[in-house]
Design a protein around this motif. Structure first.
Motif, short mmCIF file in Angstrom:
data_model
loop_
_atom_site.label_atom_id
_atom_site.label_comp_id
_atom_site.label_asym_id
_atom_site.label_seq_id
_atom_site.Cartn_x
_atom_site.Cartn_y
_atom_site.Cartn_z
N ASP A 81 32.95 26.95 34.87
CA ASP A 81 32.91 28.00 35.90
C ASP A 81 32.86 29.37 35.23
O ASP A 81 33.08 29.51 34.03
N ASP A 85 36.38 32.99 38.02
CA ASP A 85 36.78 31.84 38.82
C ASP A 85 37.89 31.05 38.12
O ASP A 85 38.84 30.59 38.75
N SER A 88 41.12 32.93 38.40
CA SER A 88 41.63 32.80 39.76
C SER A 88 42.27 31.42 39.96
O SER A 88 43.36 31.30 40.53
N LYS A 89 41.60 30.37 39.45
CA LYS A 89 42.14 29.01 39.55
C LYS A 89 43.46 28.89 38.78
O LYS A 89 44.43 28.31 39.27
#
Length: 156
Positions: A81, A85, A88-89
């Motif tokens: 990703d 992202d 954020s994960k």
């Protein structure tokens, strides 16, 4: 020759105490009370062990769940990703992990408190009963002494 007990706990004190026949002392009641005390201690120990077993079982379940979640997280993080992202994960995973840890600690603390409360209530009940039994024995002995004294003082 009398058979010697194999160990200290094979020795039956109640037989010997009952044979002593001390005037004014109800040895049978005292022995029965002590038996109830030992029964209460045995029950309290059983409750404590059961509580600890339940806590250890839950800890094992939590560990298993954590390992499964860690494997899933490792797979998610290794996916190709964009860096934003992934960040954020990771942030979401750390937050979820922290919240689950707090919830698990709270659950284990509540389990421990419940177990301790059950043991305390059992022992507290037995201590109260033992005090009442002791009070009744003292009153019984005082009544016996009064009766004996009044009979001895009565004119013949």
């Amino acid at each position: 020759m009398a058979k010697q007990p194999e160990n200290f706990f094979d020795f039956d004190f109640s037989k010997y105490l009952t044979d002593m026949k001390v005037p004014g002392i109800d040895v049978d009641s005292i022995v029965a009370s002590q038996r109830r005390n030992l029964d209460a201690l045995t029950s309290a120990n059983k409750l404590a062990v059961e509580g600890m077993q339940a806590i250890m079982k839950r800890q094992a379940e939590i560990l298993r769940q954590s390992m499964e979640e860690a494997a899933t997280v490792a797979k998610d993080i290794s996916s190709p990703d964009a860096p934003q992202d992934k960040f954020s994960k990771q942030t979401e995973l750390v937050k979820d992990s922290f919240e689950k840890s707090i919830a698990n600690m709270r659950e284990l603390a509540e389990m421990m408190a419940k177990s301790n409360t059950e043991v305390f209530e059992l022992l507290n009940g037995r201590i109260s009963a033992a005090m009442e039994e002791a009070k009744a024995l003292v009153e019984k002995q005082q009544d016996a002494v009064k009766t004996t004294t009044s009979k001895a003082a009565a004119p013949k």
